[in-house]
Design an enzyme around this catalytic site. Structure first.
Site, PDB file in Angstrom:
ATOM      1  N   ALA A 290      33.362  40.839  38.220  1.00 25.24           N
ATOM      2  CA  ALA A 290      32.191  40.178  38.268  1.00 25.24           C
ATOM      3  C   ALA A 290      31.908  39.576  37.204  1.00 25.24           C
ATOM      4  O   ALA A 290      31.975  39.995  35.894  1.00 25.24           O
ATOM      5  CB  ALA A 290      30.816  40.505  38.991  1.00 25.24           C
ATOM      6  N   PHE A 291      31.419  38.251  36.918  1.00 25.06           N
ATOM      7  CA  PHE A 291      31.170  37.416  36.026  1.00 25.06           C
ATOM      8  C   PHE A 291      31.659  37.635  35.135  1.00 25.06           C
ATOM      9  O   PHE A 291      31.422  37.284  33.793  1.00 25.06           O
ATOM     10  CB  PHE A 291      29.808  38.079  34.982  1.00 25.06           C
ATOM     11  CG  PHE A 291      28.943  37.926  36.642  1.00 25.06           C
ATOM     12  CD1 PHE A 291      28.242  36.829  36.806  1.00 25.06           C
ATOM     13  CD2 PHE A 291      28.481  39.429  37.076  1.00 25.06           C
ATOM     14  CE1 PHE A 291      27.294  36.835  37.820  1.00 25.06           C
ATOM     15  CE2 PHE A 291      26.788  39.923  38.411  1.00 25.06           C
ATOM     16  CZ  PHE A 291      26.305  38.420  38.413  1.00 25.06           C
ATOM     17  N   ARG A 292      33.482  37.546  35.307  1.00 23.34           N
ATOM     18  CA  ARG A 292      34.140  38.017  34.166  1.00 23.34           C
ATOM     19  C   ARG A 292      34.489  38.753  33.963  1.00 23.34           C
ATOM     20  O   ARG A 292      35.272  39.107  31.828  1.00 23.34           O
ATOM     21  CB  ARG A 292      34.917  36.382  33.536  1.00 23.34           C
ATOM     22  CG  ARG A 292      34.731  35.171  34.249  1.00 23.34           C
ATOM     23  CD  ARG A 292      35.122  33.874  33.868  1.00 23.34           C
ATOM     24  NE  ARG A 292      34.932  32.305  34.755  1.00 23.34           N
ATOM     25  CZ  ARG A 292      36.303  32.288  35.211  1.00 23.34           C
ATOM     26  NH1 ARG A 292      37.211  33.552  34.768  1.00 23.34           N
ATOM     27  NH2 ARG A 292      36.711  31.415  35.713  1.00 23.34           N
ATOM     28  N   LEU A 293      34.269  39.578  33.817  1.00 21.10           N
ATOM     29  CA  LEU A 293      34.127  40.832  32.688  1.00 21.10           C
ATOM     30  C   LEU A 293      35.079  41.796  33.359  1.00 21.10           C
ATOM     31  O   LEU A 293      34.791  42.884  34.009  1.00 21.10           O
ATOM     32  CB  LEU A 293      32.715  41.540  32.951  1.00 21.10           C
ATOM     33  CG  LEU A 293      31.875  40.942  32.452  1.00 21.10           C
ATOM     34  CD1 LEU A 293      30.013  41.413  32.336  1.00 21.10           C
ATOM     35  CD2 LEU A 293      31.449  40.377  30.851  1.00 21.10           C
TER      36      LEU A 293
END
Length: 205
Positions: free
Chosen positions: A180-183
């Site tokens: 999620a959230f490009r993490l």
């Protein structure tokens, strides 16, 4: 799925081929088309890169195997500059594997064994197609297919000398898993040569 990836990967997977096998098995269950598809990047004499999609035909701790016409652009680039990169992307799993290393050729026996396992028309095609070279028309290709089909109408179809397999012996394999959230999760395995042990490190996304 995600939790299993995080725990097993960071704690228990020491050899990347084991993890690759797990991911490929998942892809075979989830990807609708060609879960063994991969992009293969080569470089020409001017240092310009080329990339195209191929199918992985096998893998083991010795490397990743694919087959090609060595008279093609791809084949010539591999012969002249045997440093190659692969990329597997499984959109349904939100996972990616990148591989870099050097190419060696499969043995003649291995090439023969795989060639004879191919559909008969694919074996004819290996003779009929002057891969990567100019083609005047579709009819000209079909004419060549008909010519070789008649030539090898009965009995075995021999493997062309220019058609064989490659083994990419990796010195770097990176696993990427969407979060999620490009993490994202990123781990890379590296070694200096195919005979060395693997080291691994987590990367910032």
């Amino acid at each position: 799925m995600e939790e299993k990836f995080t725990n097993s990967y960071s704690e228990n997977i020491e050899v990347p081929f084991q993890l690759f096998g797990e991911w490929l098995a998942l892809a075979e269950k989830n990807e609708p088309n060609d879960p063994n598809a991969m992009s293969v990047a080569t470089v020409d004499d001017d240092g310009m890169p080329n990339v195209r999609m191929l199918l992985l035909k096998g893998y083991s701790p010795q490397g990743f195997v694919f087959y090609t016409n060595f008279e093609s652009t791809k084949g010539q680039e591999i012969l002249n500059h045997p440093k190659v990169a692969l990329c597997f992307h499984w959109k349904s799993l939100r996972r990616q594997v990148r591989v870099r290393g050097n190419i060696i050729r499969v043995t003649e026996d291995q090439a023969d064994e795989y060639y004879t396992s191919r559909p008969r028309k694919s074996r004819i095609g290996a003779w009929a197609s002057k891969q990567s070279r100019p083609l005047e028309s579709r009819f000209a290709l079909e004419k060549e297919v008909a010519r070789y089909a008649a030539k090898y109408a009965i009995g075995d179809i021999p493997r062309p000398d220019y058609w064989s397999g490659c083994v990419l012996q990796p010195t770097e394999i990176e696993f990427w898993h969407d979060r999620a959230f490009r993490l994202h999760d990123r781990f890379v395995f590296k070694r200096e040569s195919p005979t060395d042990d693997w080291g691994k490190v987590r990367l910032y996304p």
